[in-house]
Design a protein around this motif. Sequence first.
Motif, short mmCIF file in Angstrom:
data_model
loop_
_atom_site.label_atom_id
_atom_site.label_comp_id
_atom_site.label_asym_id
_atom_site.label_seq_id
_atom_site.Cartn_x
_atom_site.Cartn_y
_atom_site.Cartn_z
N LYS A 26 46.03 51.81 52.33
CA LYS A 26 46.24 50.60 51.54
C LYS A 26 45.50 49.41 52.16
O LYS A 26 44.91 48.59 51.44
CB LYS A 26 47.74 50.29 51.43
N ALA A 27 45.52 49.31 53.48
CA ALA A 27 44.84 48.20 54.16
C ALA A 27 43.33 48.26 53.93
O ALA A 27 42.69 47.23 53.67
CB ALA A 27 45.16 48.23 55.66
N ILE A 28 42.77 49.46 54.01
CA ILE A 28 41.32 49.62 53.79
C ILE A 28 40.96 49.29 52.34
O ILE A 28 39.98 48.56 52.07
CB ILE A 28 40.89 51.06 54.13
N ILE A 29 41.76 49.80 51.40
CA ILE A 29 41.50 49.55 49.98
C ILE A 29 41.58 48.06 49.67
O ILE A 29 40.74 47.50 48.95
CB ILE A 29 42.49 50.35 49.10
N SER A 30 42.60 47.39 50.24
CA SER A 30 42.77 45.96 50.00
C SER A 30 41.57 45.16 50.49
O SER A 30 41.17 44.18 49.86
CB SER A 30 44.04 45.48 50.71
N GLN A 31 40.97 45.61 51.57
CA GLN A 31 39.86 44.86 52.16
C GLN A 31 38.52 45.15 51.50
O GLN A 31 37.70 44.25 51.32
CB GLN A 31 39.77 45.16 53.65
N TYR A 32 38.31 46.41 51.07
CA TYR A 32 36.96 46.80 50.67
C TYR A 32 36.79 47.18 49.20
O TYR A 32 35.67 47.17 48.69
CB TYR A 32 36.49 47.98 51.53
N TYR A 33 37.85 47.52 48.51
CA TYR A 33 37.70 48.00 47.13
C TYR A 33 37.43 46.85 46.18
O TYR A 33 38.08 45.81 46.23
CB TYR A 33 38.94 48.76 46.69
N LYS A 34 36.47 47.04 45.27
CA LYS A 34 36.12 46.05 44.26
C LYS A 34 36.57 46.55 42.89
O LYS A 34 35.95 47.44 42.31
CB LYS A 34 34.61 45.80 44.25
N PRO A 35 37.65 46.01 42.35
CA PRO A 35 38.14 46.46 41.05
C PRO A 35 37.14 46.19 39.93
O PRO A 35 36.41 45.20 39.96
CB PRO A 35 39.43 45.65 40.85
N LYS A 36 37.15 47.06 38.95
CA LYS A 36 36.34 46.84 37.75
C LYS A 36 37.05 45.89 36.80
O LYS A 36 36.42 45.09 36.13
CB LYS A 36 36.08 48.19 37.05
N HIS A 37 38.38 46.01 36.76
CA HIS A 37 39.19 45.16 35.88
C HIS A 37 40.30 44.50 36.70
O HIS A 37 41.46 44.92 36.64
CB HIS A 37 39.80 45.98 34.75
N PRO A 38 39.98 43.47 37.49
CA PRO A 38 41.00 42.85 38.35
C PRO A 38 42.17 42.26 37.57
O PRO A 38 43.26 42.10 38.11
CB PRO A 38 40.22 41.75 39.08
#
Length: 296
Positions: A26-38
């Motif tokens: 979750k910490a990695i996703i929160s920092q690096y993931y770029k949502p397509k539909h935020p």
Amino acid sequence: VWRQKIEKQKEVQRRKQLDHQSMARKAIISQYYKPKHPEVYVLQDSFLAPEFLETVKYCTSQDADLQGLLHCIDSISDKRIYRLPVFTEEFCRVFIEEMENFEQSEMPKGRPNTMNNYGVLLNELGLYEDFITPLREKYLQPITCLLYPDCGGGSLDSHKAFIVKYSLHEDLDLSSHYDNAEVTLNVSLGKEFTEGNLYFGDLRQAPTPVPKYVEIEHVVSQGLLHCGGQMHGALPVSSGERWNLIVWMRSSAVRNQLCPMCNKKPELVDAEGFGDGFTKSPEGDMPKTVDLCSLI
């Protein structure tokens, strides 16, 4: 006896390790993931079907009762399985696009449970705080309070939510099981698929010698509410992809008395987040931790 103790200690450590791994993802996703539909990460009334909003409005009115609610939703069988519109079809389309975007990313991914190898843990994607929690608290609990007062429907205080995906070359079906939940919401999101119906049998707590099964089709954008202890499964899809949102809703007031998975008074160990929905409180304090039963 000592062997049982050792096995229990091993299982506790295994599940704590799963907890830590999930928080790290979750910490990695929160920092690096770029949502397509935020925009889908914050629940809006515009995501919800107008009929669903009307049902919630009725359930929060002063004169709401079960009979009135049953005029607003479909009762599928005498097993207390109910169908109701939940989201708009447009939201379902956009939400699947967001899930596909995450699936295709290089982010670390946990899987929903031991039965589903494909899908998304919504907690790891950051969808609990502003989406699933308000969905449960503001919209679903007024409904479940009337439908399931006898199994914690009015005291749901935690959840586990995830996406499952079925297709010919991935997860194809799901064998009969019951959920680690007091009440379950299962919403069909799409896409296009054939077959893959759900089937429901007896309550786990009240089995019969020859269970009577009822088969239920998916309707995109609509959800099924059922008791978590209702035995159920999914038949194979024959074409396409089927995506569903599953929300296991839990009541600590119920499960603190009897663990639904081991049928014993729970022995608790600390857990991250909602854990498995149990609570323990120091004497004189309100419950403040949510834990795992070490016996299951």
